[in-house]
Design a protein around this motif. Structure first.
Motif, PDB file in Angstrom:
ATOM      1  N   SER A   1      20.921   0.738  -6.042  1.00  0.00           N
ATOM      2  CA  SER A   1      20.805  -0.490  -6.830  1.00  0.00           C
ATOM      3  C   SER A   1      19.468  -0.693  -7.513  1.00  0.00           C
ATOM      4  N   HIS A   2      18.455   0.111  -7.195  1.00  0.00           N
ATOM      5  CA  HIS A   2      17.122  -0.150  -7.736  1.00  0.00           C
ATOM      6  C   HIS A   2      16.509   1.102  -8.371  1.00  0.00           C
ATOM      7  N   ALA A   3      17.329   1.982  -8.867  1.00  0.00           N
ATOM      8  CA  ALA A   3      16.807   3.179  -9.522  1.00  0.00           C
ATOM      9  C   ALA A   3      16.051   2.796 -10.791  1.00  0.00           C
ATOM     10  N   GLY A   4      14.836   3.290 -10.922  1.00  0.00           N
ATOM     11  CA  GLY A   4      14.015   2.981 -12.075  1.00  0.00           C
ATOM     12  C   GLY A   4      13.229   1.693 -11.957  1.00  0.00           C
ATOM     13  N   HIS A   5      13.411   0.934 -10.880  1.00  0.00           N
ATOM     14  CA  HIS A   5      12.681  -0.319 -10.687  1.00  0.00           C
ATOM     15  C   HIS A   5      11.336  -0.051 -10.011  1.00  0.00           C
ATOM     16  N   ARG A   6      10.455  -1.046 -10.111  1.00  0.00           N
ATOM     17  CA  ARG A   6       9.194  -0.977  -9.381  1.00  0.00           C
ATOM     18  C   ARG A   6       9.433  -1.454  -7.956  1.00  0.00           C
ATOM     19  N   VAL A   7       9.228  -0.569  -7.007  1.00  0.00           N
ATOM     20  CA  VAL A   7       9.543  -0.843  -5.612  1.00  0.00           C
ATOM     21  C   VAL A   7       8.304  -0.574  -4.769  1.00  0.00           C
ATOM     22  N   ILE A   8       8.028  -1.460  -3.836  1.00  0.00           N
ATOM     23  CA  ILE A   8       6.941  -1.249  -2.882  1.00  0.00           C
ATOM     24  C   ILE A   8       7.531  -1.102  -1.485  1.00  0.00           C
ATOM     25  N   GLN A   9       6.833  -0.342  -0.660  1.00  0.00           N
ATOM     26  CA  GLN A   9       7.274  -0.118   0.713  1.00  0.00           C
ATOM     27  C   GLN A   9       6.403  -0.935   1.661  1.00  0.00           C
ATOM     28  N   ILE A  10       7.049  -1.622   2.585  1.00  0.00           N
ATOM     29  CA  ILE A  10       6.360  -2.436   3.574  1.00  0.00           C
ATOM     30  C   ILE A  10       6.228  -1.629   4.860  1.00  0.00           C
ATOM     31  N   ARG A  11       5.056  -1.679   5.451  1.00  0.00           N
ATOM     32  CA  ARG A  11       4.789  -0.985   6.705  1.00  0.00           C
ATOM     33  C   ARG A  11       4.417  -1.986   7.783  1.00  0.00           C
ATOM     34  N   ARG A  12       4.202  -1.506   8.996  1.00  0.00           N
ATOM     35  CA  ARG A  12       3.903  -2.416  10.102  1.00  0.00           C
ATOM     36  C   ARG A  12       2.646  -1.986  10.831  1.00  0.00           C
ATOM     37  N   SER A  13       1.886  -2.979  11.253  1.00  0.00           N
ATOM     38  CA  SER A  13       0.703  -2.782  12.075  1.00  0.00           C
ATOM     39  C   SER A  13       0.669  -3.882  13.123  1.00  0.00           C
ATOM     40  N   SER A  14       0.773  -3.489  14.378  1.00  0.00           N
ATOM     41  CA  SER A  14       0.786  -4.454  15.492  1.00  0.00           C
ATOM     42  C   SER A  14       1.858  -5.529  15.278  1.00  0.00           C
ATOM     43  N   TYR A  15       3.046  -5.091  14.871  1.00  0.00           N
ATOM     44  CA  TYR A  15       4.213  -5.959  14.680  1.00  0.00           C
ATOM     45  C   TYR A  15       4.041  -6.945  13.526  1.00  0.00           C
ATOM     46  N   HIS A  16       3.135  -6.655  12.610  1.00  0.00           N
ATOM     47  CA  HIS A  16       2.946  -7.504  11.437  1.00  0.00           C
ATOM     48  C   HIS A  16       3.133  -6.660  10.183  1.00  0.00           C
ATOM     49  N   ASP A  17       3.678  -7.292   9.154  1.00  0.00           N
ATOM     50  CA  ASP A  17       3.995  -6.584   7.916  1.00  0.00           C
ATOM     51  C   ASP A  17       2.741  -6.391   7.073  1.00  0.00           C
ATOM     52  N   VAL A  18       2.557  -5.168   6.577  1.00  0.00           N
ATOM     53  CA  VAL A  18       1.428  -4.833   5.705  1.00  0.00           C
ATOM     54  C   VAL A  18       1.953  -4.057   4.512  1.00  0.00           C
ATOM     55  N   VAL A  19       1.147  -4.013   3.462  1.00  0.00           N
ATOM     56  CA  VAL A  19       1.464  -3.233   2.271  1.00  0.00           C
ATOM     57  C   VAL A  19       0.211  -2.486   1.862  1.00  0.00           C
ATOM     58  N   ARG A  20       0.387  -1.279   1.386  1.00  0.00           N
ATOM     59  CA  ARG A  20      -0.766  -0.476   0.988  1.00  0.00           C
ATOM     60  C   ARG A  20      -1.397  -1.022  -0.286  1.00  0.00           C
ATOM     61  N   VAL A  21      -2.715  -1.000  -0.306  1.00  0.00           N
ATOM     62  CA  VAL A  21      -3.458  -1.487  -1.463  1.00  0.00           C
ATOM     63  C   VAL A  21      -3.098  -0.685  -2.709  1.00  0.00           C
ATOM     64  N   ALA A  22      -2.916   0.619  -2.562  1.00  0.00           N
ATOM     65  CA  ALA A  22      -2.610   1.475  -3.706  1.00  0.00           C
ATOM     66  C   ALA A  22      -1.315   1.067  -4.396  1.00  0.00           C
ATOM     67  N   GLU A  23      -0.383   0.439  -3.672  1.00  0.00           N
ATOM     68  CA  GLU A  23       0.883   0.018  -4.268  1.00  0.00           C
ATOM     69  C   GLU A  23       0.808  -1.393  -4.838  1.00  0.00           C
ATOM     70  N   ILE A  24       0.268  -2.322  -4.085  1.00  0.00           N
ATOM     71  CA  ILE A  24       0.323  -3.726  -4.485  1.00  0.00           C
ATOM     72  C   ILE A  24      -0.701  -4.069  -5.554  1.00  0.00           C
ATOM     73  N   GLN A  25      -1.802  -3.338  -5.624  1.00  0.00           N
ATOM     74  CA  GLN A  25      -2.819  -3.687  -6.618  1.00  0.00           C
ATOM     75  C   GLN A  25      -2.366  -3.395  -8.041  1.00  0.00           C
ATOM     76  N   LYS A  26      -1.298  -2.629  -8.210  1.00  0.00           N
ATOM     77  CA  LYS A  26      -0.730  -2.393  -9.533  1.00  0.00           C
ATOM     78  C   LYS A  26       0.110  -3.575 -10.011  1.00  0.00           C
ATOM     79  N   MET A  27       0.479  -4.440  -9.066  1.00  0.00           N
ATOM     80  CA  MET A  27       1.413  -5.517  -9.381  1.00  0.00           C
ATOM     81  C   MET A  27       0.742  -6.883  -9.535  1.00  0.00           C
TER      82      MET A  27
END
Length: 232
Positions: A60-86
């Motif tokens: 459903s999201h081919a060609g869309h801008r998608v970011i991946q969410i990761r976890r650290s100590s049971y909390h959601d994080v996002v990489r700076v390299a991905e989110i700083q473009k948005m």
């Protein structure tokens, strides 16, 4: 926690759905698949976006801008390299997890100090750092304003990127899609290999066929050996 009303023009429409989405739940469409956890978010789907899994991205999201969410100590994080473009992430404390700088999406529970109570007072008294989040008063490692994207959302700071911070694409302004960039690089590599092969074939044909080796001389005879004279 101190709450502030932020102008809608300072916040992209997909930020609220990102901060309120539930990640790392089983995808209802691919529950039995090995990569069924919902750890991705689509930027282009806007306010209607929610978390989805690896297989939903292909469907459903081919060609869309998608970011991946990761976890650290049971909390959601996002990489700076991905989110700083948005969006503009200035002022938010960054952390290094698995050798990559990341940001926390939302405010985390305050650490409790032994015998001193909990909350912001315990956090500030249990550490020597002078830096704290302007919204939740959480202690920070560096001189940033906020501990997470959620706390910046509750301030008067802007998330809008300056035009110079956005990488132009082939179609004008905007952010380049990583999948399209990879496809272009792959095509250029194939074109380079194809043109290189044709040039090599041209050079080979220009040299022409190699001359045949000289025929061996079958009539050549060895000389007659002669003895040295005996001494008298």
């Amino acid at each position: 926690m101190m709450m502030r009303r932020v102008a809608a023009s300072l916040v992209p429409p997909w930020l609220e759905p990102l901060l309120s989405a539930h990640f790392f739940t089983a995808c209802p469409l691919h529950r039995d698949a090995p990569r069924s956890e919902c750890n991705m978010f689509c930027i282009d789907c806007g306010p209607a976006s929610s978390s989805f899994c690896f297989y939903c991205r292909s469907d459903s999201h081919a060609g869309h801008r998608v970011i991946q969410i990761r976890r650290s100590s049971y909390h959601d994080v996002v990489r700076v390299a991905e989110i700083q473009k948005m969006l503009d992430i200035s002022g938010v404390q960054t952390y290094v997890i698995n050798s990559a700088p990341v940001l926390f999406l939302n405010e985390r529970p305050q650490p409790r100090g032994g015998g001193r109570g909990g909350g912001a007072s315990a956090a500030s008294s249990s550490t020597s750092t002078p830096y704290t989040c302007e919204i939740c008063s959480r202690s920070l490692l560096d001189p940033f304003r906020f501990c997470s994207l959620g706390c910046k959302r509750n301030s008067d700071a802007t998330f809008v990127l300056n035009p110079g911070d956005v990488e132009p694409s082939d179609g004008g302004g905007g952010i380049r899609d990583s999948s399209s960039t990879a496809a272009e690089e792959s095509k250029s590599g194939r074109r380079g290999r194809s043109s290189g092969g044709s040039r090599e074939g041209t050079r080979h044909e220009a040299r022409g066929p190699a001359p045949p080796p000289p025929a061996p001389n079958s009539r050549r005879r060895k000389g007659i050996p002669r003895r040295a004279p005996f001494a008298s």
